[in-house]
Design an enzyme around this catalytic site. Structure first.
Site, PDB file in Angstrom:
ATOM      1  N   TYR A 261       0.841  -1.396   0.163  1.00  0.00           N
ATOM      2  CA  TYR A 261      -0.202  -0.018   0.013  1.00  0.00           C
ATOM      3  C   TYR A 261       0.871   1.063   0.052  1.00  0.00           C
ATOM      4  O   TYR A 261       0.670   2.335  -0.630  1.00  0.00           O
ATOM      5  CB  TYR A 261      -0.939   0.106   1.193  1.00  0.00           C
ATOM      6  CG  TYR A 261      -2.210  -0.653   0.970  1.00  0.00           C
ATOM      7  CD1 TYR A 261      -2.988  -0.310  -0.073  1.00  0.00           C
ATOM      8  CD2 TYR A 261      -2.632  -1.870   1.731  1.00  0.00           C
ATOM      9  CE1 TYR A 261      -4.087  -1.098  -0.242  1.00  0.00           C
ATOM     10  CE2 TYR A 261      -3.549  -2.479   1.352  1.00  0.00           C
ATOM     11  CZ  TYR A 261      -4.536  -2.135   0.387  1.00  0.00           C
ATOM     12  OH  TYR A 261      -5.582  -3.038   0.069  1.00  0.00           O
TER      13      TYR A 261
ATOM     14  N   ASP B 162      -1.402 -34.620   8.721  1.00  0.00           N
ATOM     15  CA  ASP B 162      -2.402 -35.641   8.048  1.00  0.00           C
ATOM     16  C   ASP B 162      -1.717 -36.385   6.645  1.00  0.00           C
ATOM     17  O   ASP B 162      -0.533 -36.100   6.583  1.00  0.00           O
ATOM     18  CB  ASP B 162      -3.344 -34.470   7.155  1.00  0.00           C
ATOM     19  CG  ASP B 162      -4.383 -33.917   8.351  1.00  0.00           C
ATOM     20  OD1 ASP B 162      -4.450 -34.273   9.285  1.00  0.00           O
ATOM     21  OD2 ASP B 162      -4.838 -32.731   7.935  1.00  0.00           O
TER      22      ASP B 162
END
Lengths: 366, 366
Positions: free
Chosen positions: A99, A250
């Site tokens: 920005y 996982d």
């Protein structure tokens, strides 16, 4: 080196880049910068550090083309911004930097992807860390629970010693975005190993079941693909306290990439793999074999999962017997599973049965 | 009440549900359960608590149909699971409960959405909180920085007092998933207000700039759509310490929903709005007017943004002059912006200019 000295050293290196561009222009040469190609095909094993780093392929950013010229303009504006920020003892998120470029007229970034990449390019060119330039990500700190004392230098410059069991709530200690020695010191520990855990649910399960105390383990929540500060923190405990690191995720291709980024180095940050990767880290599970052996609940592999597994078969980091046989097994089974699927056998199964069995297999006393 | 007493009270209420189903079957009646309709059209303002709650529309789950019968079977299995878990002084993530149902044969959940909804249904039927049933989400704790002392009862039952500036690192204090009085006490504070902040980047900016100390504010990171524990924590500080709450988010329809869930109550949790919502919380910005007044960098509204804004115009929680004029202005401008876009004017603009101006507008001394 203090943090200020590190930051000044980073500015000095950046000013060299600006100086080279200036000299080129002054001598009527077309300015250009050379950066390694940042692709899977351009990573190579670094024998010295035992991690994967960029290879020899380079790409050139030259002012001979308009996009190249803009890129150099943005580089110079960014160096100027970082220099001023460091003079003011500030830091900035990558999003804020994007920005701030609103004020750079022709030098404005067209997207945050552009400004993030430039920050990485500056790391490659200066051989300094983004953290030394006062640039930080949006990521939240991951959490730690275990017998470990750290000493943070707070924003006010005070030393603060925190024990990651006795001085924190049940949510644990939050890793700050900068974990370099000038900001954070790893102090005492009596732990025997580090267990890095993919999901918050499993981290909380191990905390609730007291696995950190019972097995003398430092639990670190990876929060999915781990932030740089998390990987650096794990590496520092591994090196400074000589503790083994076990990765528990996982059972799907995305989780294997999480392991790879901890143990081998990630493709996006291959220029600083020796700071971030822990080559001795071991993958515990969930493996495709675990899915069969423990008869875990599964989901079908999606097309994206299958592509990701195939891509791993051609990824040099996964070229070993273990990964090749496990990935091929998974492609045959067409199934994946999750850490928390172990709850099928009850809430204590993971700490009473699965982890002790798997750790014993790897030669850890439990 | 201690945590154990609260949990036993929740079990007692759940056993009543199981008892009713048993009695129905025993008396040859078809068992059924009545639950309020959980839709935007069925929320109504509760004058007493000044929050939005479910209205009078009900839906019935009856064993007269096969899906209804399965639903009742799952309800009974779940009650049994929660009862046993509480007897063992354990808790469980919602994901673990979903996997545990693997062992319930015909009572198995078909998706985690089903098991999450059932947990909420049980809250509605028992008028007890999910936290009292030992069920918790995956969400990480949000972070807090400010002059506030809390006292946590740790997993080992010890009291631990933590000051959210002096006893924590620069990442702040992590809110645990259970913030009921039996787990967490709000102790001393000299702060004057609470500022709840949507993004981690802006939270870290305010911390770096020392806004918590300079303005005597407790900064709370909302982490996007805030977890129940974060909303409950904010409400408790507001009520117990009588501190005003200011909400500071991005300037888009999803952020307005974040504010609504803090101030008015969320649609998904309308049955417990009086526990979670802080009716006096005020929205600070980024407003559509701010985008114009501060000439902020913008992005175009997407089609999803436009639909979400239109849906807010028909949401009873947004029926007031302020929201209607701001939402209509945004639909006209077709632009949105972000908190961190204030960095256009430099890293200190938000703390030196924007926040003081906006707080003064709302009547806060700064």
């Amino acid at each position: 080196m203090t943090m200020e000295e590190r930051r000044r050293a980073a500015v000095k290196e950046m000013m060299k880049i600006a100086g080279e561009i200036y000299d080129d222009l002054d001598n009527s040469r077309i300015p250009e910068l050379e950066i390694p190609s940042r692709t899977k095909s351009n990573i190579a094993f670094d024998e010295r550090h035992r991690v994967w780093k960029y290879g020899r392929n380079k790409s050139t950013r030259s002012a001979v083309s308009l996009p190249g010229a803009y890129m150099l303009l943005r580089t110079v504006y960014t160096i100027d911004f970082i220099k001023k920020m460091i003079e003011q003892h500030k830091s900035s998120t990558l999003r804020e930097m994007y920005y701030i470029s609103e004020g750079w007229s022709e030098g404005k970034f067209s997207s945050q992807g552009d400004s993030d990449r430039l920050a990485e390019d500056l790391e490659i060119l200066t051989k300094k860390l983004r953290e030394d330039m006062g640039l930080r990500p949006e990521e939240d700190g991951a959490r730690v629970m275990g017998d470990l004392s750290v000493e943070e230098i707070t924003r006010k410059g005070e030393k603060r010693r925190i024990h990651c069991q006795d001085d924190v709530g049940d949510s644990g200690y939050s890793i700050p975005y900068n974990v370099e020695r000038e900001k954070l010191k790893i102090r005492d520990t009596n732990a025997k190993l580090v267990i890095a855990i993919e999901t918050g649910g499993m981290f909380d399960r191990l905390v609730e079941n007291g696995f950190d105390e019972e097995k003398n383990a430092i639990l670190v929540h990876l929060k999915g693909q781990p932030a740089r500060s998390t990987r650096r923190f794990i590496k520092r405990i591994n090196e400074e306290k000589n503790l083994p690191v076990i990765v528990f995720t996982d059972g799907d291709p995305w989780s294997y990439r999480i392991f790879a980024s901890v143990a081998y180095g990630a493709i996006k940050t291959a220029h600083i793999s020796e700071y971030l990767a822990t080559p001795s880290a071991e993958f515990l599970g969930i493996t495709p074999s675990d899915i069969l052996n423990y008869e875990l609940p599964t989901d079908d592999l999606t097309n994206e999962d299958i592509s990701a597994l195939k891509s791993e078969l051609s990824d040099p980091r996964f070229h070993d017997e273990f990964w090749e046989s496990e990935i091929k097994l998974q492609l045959k089974m067409k199934k994946k599973s999750e850490q928390q699927a172990l709850a099928k056998y009850g809430l204590d199964y993971v700490t009473d049965t699965y982890l002790p069995e798997k750790l014993a297999e790897k030669g850890y006393e439990t």
